[in-house]
Write a protein that holds these residues in place. Structure first.
Motif, short mmCIF file in Angstrom:
data_model
loop_
_atom_site.label_atom_id
_atom_site.label_comp_id
_atom_site.label_asym_id
_atom_site.label_seq_id
_atom_site.Cartn_x
_atom_site.Cartn_y
_atom_site.Cartn_z
N LEU A 158 2.19 -14.96 -21.28
CA LEU A 158 3.12 -13.98 -21.84
C LEU A 158 4.54 -14.49 -22.02
CD1 LEU A 158 1.78 -10.90 -19.88
CD2 LEU A 158 1.34 -11.47 -22.27
N GLN A 159 4.85 -15.64 -21.37
CA GLN A 159 6.19 -16.19 -21.57
C GLN A 159 6.20 -17.69 -21.33
OE1 GLN A 159 8.36 -13.81 -18.76
NE2 GLN A 159 7.95 -15.21 -17.08
N CYS A 160 7.30 -18.32 -21.73
CA CYS A 160 7.44 -19.77 -21.62
C CYS A 160 7.58 -20.19 -20.15
CB CYS A 160 8.67 -20.18 -22.41
SG CYS A 160 9.08 -21.92 -22.31
N ASP A 161 6.83 -21.24 -19.75
CA ASP A 161 6.94 -21.76 -18.38
C ASP A 161 8.33 -22.33 -18.10
OD1 ASP A 161 4.34 -21.17 -18.05
OD2 ASP A 161 3.59 -23.23 -18.22
N LYS A 162 8.93 -22.87 -19.15
CA LYS A 162 10.21 -23.59 -18.94
C LYS A 162 11.41 -22.64 -18.89
CE LYS A 162 8.85 -28.09 -20.55
NZ LYS A 162 7.64 -27.96 -21.40
N CYS A 163 11.45 -21.65 -19.82
CA CYS A 163 12.69 -20.84 -19.92
C CYS A 163 12.42 -19.34 -19.93
CB CYS A 163 13.46 -21.25 -21.17
SG CYS A 163 12.76 -20.60 -22.69
N ARG A 164 11.17 -18.93 -19.73
CA ARG A 164 10.77 -17.51 -19.72
C ARG A 164 10.95 -16.83 -21.09
NH1 ARG A 164 10.36 -14.54 -15.31
NH2 ARG A 164 11.72 -12.92 -16.11
N ILE B 71 8.37 1.61 -18.20
CA ILE B 71 7.91 0.32 -18.71
C ILE B 71 8.29 -0.86 -17.80
CG2 ILE B 71 9.88 -0.12 -20.27
CD1 ILE B 71 6.18 -0.90 -21.00
N THR B 72 9.47 -0.79 -17.16
CA THR B 72 9.89 -1.90 -16.30
C THR B 72 8.95 -2.04 -15.10
OG1 THR B 72 12.12 -1.24 -16.93
CG2 THR B 72 11.95 -2.91 -15.24
N LEU B 73 8.58 -0.89 -14.51
CA LEU B 73 7.66 -0.91 -13.35
C LEU B 73 6.29 -1.43 -13.77
CD1 LEU B 73 8.48 2.65 -11.96
CD2 LEU B 73 9.41 0.45 -11.19
N TRP B 74 5.80 -0.89 -14.89
CA TRP B 74 4.47 -1.25 -15.39
C TRP B 74 4.41 -2.75 -15.72
CZ3 TRP B 74 2.67 -3.18 -20.05
CH2 TRP B 74 1.31 -3.00 -20.34
N ASP B 75 5.49 -3.25 -16.32
CA ASP B 75 5.56 -4.66 -16.72
C ASP B 75 5.38 -5.59 -15.52
OD1 ASP B 75 5.63 -5.54 -19.28
OD2 ASP B 75 7.81 -5.69 -19.45
N ARG B 76 5.87 -5.16 -14.34
CA ARG B 76 5.73 -6.00 -13.15
C ARG B 76 4.27 -6.11 -12.72
NH1 ARG B 76 10.36 -3.02 -10.24
NH2 ARG B 76 12.11 -3.72 -11.52
N LEU B 77 3.48 -5.05 -12.99
CA LEU B 77 2.07 -5.06 -12.59
C LEU B 77 1.20 -5.94 -13.50
CD1 LEU B 77 1.47 -1.30 -11.75
CD2 LEU B 77 2.29 -3.13 -10.28
N VAL B 78 1.73 -6.22 -14.69
CA VAL B 78 0.97 -7.03 -15.65
C VAL B 78 0.56 -8.36 -15.02
CG1 VAL B 78 1.20 -8.34 -17.81
CG2 VAL B 78 1.93 -5.96 -17.72
N GLU B 79 1.48 -8.95 -14.22
CA GLU B 79 1.23 -10.26 -13.59
C GLU B 79 0.02 -10.23 -12.65
OE1 GLU B 79 2.79 -12.65 -14.82
OE2 GLU B 79 4.45 -11.57 -15.81
N ASP C 134 -2.57 -6.79 -20.87
CA ASP C 134 -1.30 -6.21 -21.31
C ASP C 134 -1.39 -5.78 -22.78
OD1 ASP C 134 1.33 -5.66 -22.01
OD2 ASP C 134 1.97 -7.76 -21.99
N CYS C 135 -1.45 -4.48 -23.01
CA CYS C 135 -1.44 -3.96 -24.39
C CYS C 135 -0.08 -3.36 -24.71
CB CYS C 135 -2.56 -2.96 -24.60
SG CYS C 135 -4.18 -3.76 -24.66
N GLY C 136 0.95 -3.76 -23.97
CA GLY C 136 2.31 -3.30 -24.21
C GLY C 136 2.89 -3.97 -25.44
N ALA C 137 4.01 -3.42 -25.91
CA ALA C 137 4.63 -3.93 -27.14
C ALA C 137 5.63 -5.03 -26.86
CB ALA C 137 5.31 -2.78 -27.87
N SER C 138 5.97 -5.28 -25.58
CA SER C 138 7.14 -6.11 -25.34
C SER C 138 6.89 -7.62 -25.32
CB SER C 138 7.85 -5.66 -24.06
OG SER C 138 6.93 -5.58 -23.00
#
Ligand SMILES: [Zn+2]
Length: 409
Positions: free
Chosen positions: A25-31, A186-194, A200-204
């Motif tokens: 979901l994100q870059c290992d180097k810079c997020r 969304i911020t709380l839910w996003d933490r559970l994605v990991e 993750d079917c979120g838009a972010s």
């Protein structure tokens, strides 16, 4: 090339680092956020003449699902690009087309991203999906997950319209209503994605999800004979539809399928206008605390990193960001229904309301060929019905009424 996905890797939109295809979901180097990169040489060589099949999966070459057996479908895509001469005349525009997403299986553009998100969930071996939604996304993800045999845990906004809630409750047993607005959960839910308990079917963040909406741009281009309009107006909440459409046009241009990239216009509700403010001020996005807007699907005060990406694309294409008040959105909804017979929901029609305002402010050239993305049907909207006390007629009173309404020949 009809069935082969030409996705090759993921690339960071900030530092350019390349990552192998996978659920990342994100870059290992810079997020930074990641985008899918395709074999452009193959796309250039094959050209659009190699497209086969109908609907969203016609564009499977530029979607990231490798195995055709995992491409979930309910018959999404292939929506009409409607020429609207009466509305164009009313607005003083030379040519106006609407890409109307109401005919999708759950009545919204979300079905495009749900198709690739749920297919990706299968591809990466997940048993469940989840999303935080103001209505349309939850309704769509629930339907596509059921279609794929996956569980879906759907969090829906407490002011979600009744037809959308009914649809969600029908398609998933795991529907949870949350209090507050999208930004609150969304911020709380996003933490559970990991934790990887669900896909993750979120838009972010998920590149596989928004990729399905890229087909909007491919369809517009194909429906115009690979000569897309000068201007494309698309709604922007978190930025998924906007980013996906802009990416699609850029990709086709890079592959030599279209001669130029349309100017992109981002449309927001005035009550959730964080990107418009940043665009005008010329800086970064400052998150807003927002309340209710009739354009439920645009009710996001903090568009996060995807919003920042949208802002960057907007500036790159010489685009414009505009906004409309709730009253203007409802007025545009009535106008569209009466002049062209298209009954779209407030979220769906917000981009048209923004176009109307930008034309009035002379921020857009009416001599250009303008396309507006209308993202949802009005049939899922909740509103008080018109007066429905019945009239008892006899022949004379019926004749009187007909003559009164339609006049004598
Ligand atoms: Zn990076």
């Amino acid at each position: 090339m009809n069935t082969e996905s030409l996705a090759r890797h993921l690339a960071c939109i900030d530092c350019g680092a390349v990552h192998a295809l996978g659920y990342r979901l994100q870059c290992d180097k810079c997020r930074g956020l990641l985008e899918l990169v395709y074999d452009l040489d193959r796309l250039r060589r094959d050209g659009p003449g190699g497209l086969r099949g109908a609907g969203l999966w016609r564009y499977a070459a530029v979607l990231p699902i490798a195995d055709p057996a995992q491409r979930v479908t309910l018959g999404e895509g292939a929506t009409p690009l409607l020429d609207c001469p009466r509305l164009a005349r009313q607005l003083g525009v030379r040519r106006l087309t609407l890409k109307y997403e109401g005919p999708n299986p759950t009545g919204t553009v979300k079905d495009r991203s749900s198709a690739t998100a749920v297919s990706a969930a299968l591809q990466f071996g997940f048993a469940a999906t989840s999303v935080v939604s103001s209505g349309n996304a939850g309704s769509s993800i629930a339907a596509y997950s059921a279609r794929a045999g996956l569980r879906s845990l759907i969090f829906a906004y407490e002011r979600t319209s009744a037809p959308k809630l009914l649809h969600m409750a029908a398609t998933t047993p795991d529907l949870v209503i949350y209090r507050g607005v999208y930004d609150d959960l969304i911020t709380l839910w996003d933490r559970l994605v990991e934790d990887r308990l669900f896909f993750d079917c979120g838009a972010s963040r998920n590149a596989y999800k928004h990729e399905g909406k890229k087909t909007l741009a491919y369809e517009i281009a194909e429906q115009t004979g690979w000569a897309p309009p000068d201007v494309v107006v698309a709604p922007l909440a978190v930025g998924e539809t906007f980013v996906a459409a802009a990416r699609g046009f850029k990709e086709m241009h890079a592959a030599g399928w279209i001669p130029r990239v349309p100017r992109m216009v981002a449309a927001q509700a005035a009550r959730a206008n964080a990107v418009v403010r940043a665009f005008r001020a010329g800086g970064d996005i400052t998150p807003l605390k927002i309340g209710y807007t009739v354009a439920e699907g645009l009710a996001a005060g903090d568009p996060g990193r995807k919003g920042a990406w949208a802002l960057r694309l907007l500036r790159e294409t010489g685009g414009v960001a505009g906004e409309a008040e709730d009253e203007e959105i409802l007025a545009a909804q009535r106008t569209l229904a009466r002049t062209e017979g298209i009954w779209a929901g407030p979220t769906g029609v917000a981009a048209l309301a923004v176009l109307m305002r930008l034309l009035a402010e002379r921020a857009l050239d009416p001599a250009q060929d303008i396309c507006v993305v209308v993202t949802e049907t009005g049939l899922k909207t909740e509103a008080p019905p018109p007066e429905r006390a019945g009239v008892a007629f006899d022949e004379a009173s019926l004749r009187r009424l007909v003559v009164e309404r339609l006049g004598r020949r």
